[in-house]
Design a protein around this motif. Structure first.
Motif, PDB file in Angstrom:
ATOM      1  N   VAL A 145      26.888  49.679  38.470  1.00  0.00           N
ATOM      2  CA  VAL A 145      26.089  48.814  39.330  1.00  0.00           C
ATOM      3  C   VAL A 145      26.733  47.434  39.248  1.00  0.00           C
ATOM      4  O   VAL A 145      27.126  46.987  38.162  1.00  0.00           O
ATOM      5  CB  VAL A 145      24.616  48.749  38.866  1.00  0.00           C
ATOM      6  CG1 VAL A 145      23.822  47.728  39.678  1.00  0.00           C
ATOM      7  CG2 VAL A 145      23.954  50.132  38.972  1.00  0.00           C
ATOM      8  N   GLU A 146      26.805  46.748  40.379  1.00  0.00           N
ATOM      9  CA  GLU A 146      27.473  45.449  40.403  1.00  0.00           C
ATOM     10  C   GLU A 146      26.567  44.324  39.885  1.00  0.00           C
ATOM     11  O   GLU A 146      25.412  44.209  40.284  1.00  0.00           O
ATOM     12  CB  GLU A 146      27.924  45.111  41.824  1.00  0.00           C
ATOM     13  CG  GLU A 146      28.794  43.869  41.889  1.00  0.00           C
ATOM     14  CD  GLU A 146      29.353  43.578  43.263  1.00  0.00           C
ATOM     15  OE1 GLU A 146      30.308  42.782  43.339  1.00  0.00           O
ATOM     16  OE2 GLU A 146      28.843  44.151  44.252  1.00  0.00           O
ATOM     17  N   HIS A 147      27.126  43.507  39.020  1.00  0.00           N
ATOM     18  CA  HIS A 147      26.486  42.274  38.551  1.00  0.00           C
ATOM     19  C   HIS A 147      27.114  41.137  39.341  1.00  0.00           C
ATOM     20  O   HIS A 147      28.336  41.107  39.530  1.00  0.00           O
ATOM     21  CB  HIS A 147      26.741  42.088  37.047  1.00  0.00           C
ATOM     22  CG  HIS A 147      26.099  40.876  36.460  1.00  0.00           C
ATOM     23  ND1 HIS A 147      26.606  39.602  36.653  1.00  0.00           N
ATOM     24  CD2 HIS A 147      24.991  40.726  35.694  1.00  0.00           C
ATOM     25  CE1 HIS A 147      25.843  38.731  36.029  1.00  0.00           C
ATOM     26  NE2 HIS A 147      24.846  39.389  35.434  1.00  0.00           N
ATOM     27  N   GLY A 148      26.308  40.199  39.793  1.00  0.00           N
ATOM     28  CA  GLY A 148      26.797  39.113  40.643  1.00  0.00           C
ATOM     29  C   GLY A 148      27.900  38.263  40.037  1.00  0.00           C
ATOM     30  O   GLY A 148      28.741  37.739  40.759  1.00  0.00           O
ATOM     31  N   GLY A 149      27.932  38.131  38.740  1.00  0.00           N
ATOM     32  CA  GLY A 149      28.953  37.297  38.106  1.00  0.00           C
ATOM     33  C   GLY A 149      29.980  38.059  37.306  1.00  0.00           C
ATOM     34  O   GLY A 149      31.102  37.594  37.116  1.00  0.00           O
ATOM     35  N   PHE A 150      29.608  39.243  36.825  1.00  0.00           N
ATOM     36  CA  PHE A 150      30.474  39.977  35.901  1.00  0.00           C
ATOM     37  C   PHE A 150      31.153  41.194  36.507  1.00  0.00           C
ATOM     38  O   PHE A 150      31.942  41.853  35.844  1.00  0.00           O
ATOM     39  CB  PHE A 150      29.688  40.382  34.644  1.00  0.00           C
ATOM     40  CG  PHE A 150      29.075  39.215  33.929  1.00  0.00           C
ATOM     41  CD1 PHE A 150      29.818  38.080  33.646  1.00  0.00           C
ATOM     42  CD2 PHE A 150      27.743  39.237  33.554  1.00  0.00           C
ATOM     43  CE1 PHE A 150      29.257  36.994  32.988  1.00  0.00           C
ATOM     44  CE2 PHE A 150      27.168  38.152  32.895  1.00  0.00           C
ATOM     45  CZ  PHE A 150      27.927  37.029  32.619  1.00  0.00           C
ATOM     46  N   GLY A 151      30.834  41.518  37.740  1.00  0.00           N
ATOM     47  CA  GLY A 151      31.474  42.653  38.403  1.00  0.00           C
ATOM     48  C   GLY A 151      30.733  43.954  38.176  1.00  0.00           C
ATOM     49  O   GLY A 151      29.532  43.967  37.915  1.00  0.00           O
ATOM     50  N   TRP A 152      31.473  45.045  38.279  1.00  0.00           N
ATOM     51  CA  TRP A 152      30.891  46.381  38.204  1.00  0.00           C
ATOM     52  C   TRP A 152      30.750  46.813  36.748  1.00  0.00           C
ATOM     53  O   TRP A 152      31.736  46.938  36.031  1.00  0.00           O
ATOM     54  CB  TRP A 152      31.750  47.371  38.989  1.00  0.00           C
ATOM     55  CG  TRP A 152      31.655  47.122  40.452  1.00  0.00           C
ATOM     56  CD1 TRP A 152      32.445  46.299  41.202  1.00  0.00           C
ATOM     57  CD2 TRP A 152      30.690  47.673  41.340  1.00  0.00           C
ATOM     58  NE1 TRP A 152      32.027  46.304  42.517  1.00  0.00           N
ATOM     59  CE2 TRP A 152      30.954  47.144  42.632  1.00  0.00           C
ATOM     60  CE3 TRP A 152      29.621  48.554  41.177  1.00  0.00           C
ATOM     61  CZ2 TRP A 152      30.188  47.468  43.738  1.00  0.00           C
ATOM     62  CZ3 TRP A 152      28.863  48.889  42.287  1.00  0.00           C
ATOM     63  CH2 TRP A 152      29.149  48.345  43.550  1.00  0.00           C
TER      64      TRP A 152
END
Length: 168
Positions: free
Chosen positions: A129-136
């Motif tokens: 799942v993608e995190h807005g700042g840390f990526g997938w």
């Protein structure tokens, strides 16, 4: 210090705050201790929701972390600096819950964490799942992020307690 140990520190120390201390906002742009607790709980549930999404997914994702995400996981936690989110993501947390309600909510987070503790390593690491700042991030990374995020707020807790000693 484990994820659970950090959450137990927060939960166990709730009893030392009066209702006034929990809700006291020491200055412009500074949260109360109760708001910090609310933030930790809301974010932990969000991260554990993403663990569940990874667990339920059959769709693999080849994309990975951003540079910030790679650094975070390489370092094993957040840098000891204050982090301010953009204004649109920085609405003040709830400041109305008392000790008992915050303790119950913290216990719910701990319970969810315990549930996923044994399961998280069995989840396909390519379901992300993608995190807005840390990526997938995969389930294990979202799970670890709960502890990293909570641990990061221990410094804030100390700072907020120092305001209480000066002001109340």
């Amino acid at each position: 210090m484990s994820r659970k140990e950090v959450l137990f520190i927060f939960k166990n120390e709730l009893s030392k705050y009066s209702p006034e201390q929990l809700r006291h906002i020491p200055g412009e742009g500074v949260w109360s201790i109760g708001q910090m607790y609310d933030h930790i709980i809301v974010v932990a549930h969000e991260y554990l929701d993403n663990v569940e999404i990874c667990a339920a997914s059959n769709e693999e994702q080849s994309l990975g972390k951003t540079m910030a995400g790679k650094k975070l996981f390489k370092d094993g936690g957040f840098s000891p600096i204050k982090i301010r989110l953009p204004d649109e993501m920085n609405a003040p947390p709830n400041n109305s819950d008392g000790r008992e309600k915050l303790a119950k909510r913290m216990e719910e987070v701990i319970s969810r964490l315990e549930h996923w503790e044994a399961e998280v390593t069995l989840i396909n690491p390519n379901c992300k799942v993608e995190h807005g700042g840390f990526g997938w991030l995969n389930a294990k990374e979202w799970f670890d992020l709960v502890g990293m995020h909570s641990h990061h707020h221990l410094r804030q807790k100390d700072e907020l307690e120092s305001y209480l000693k000066k002001e109340m």
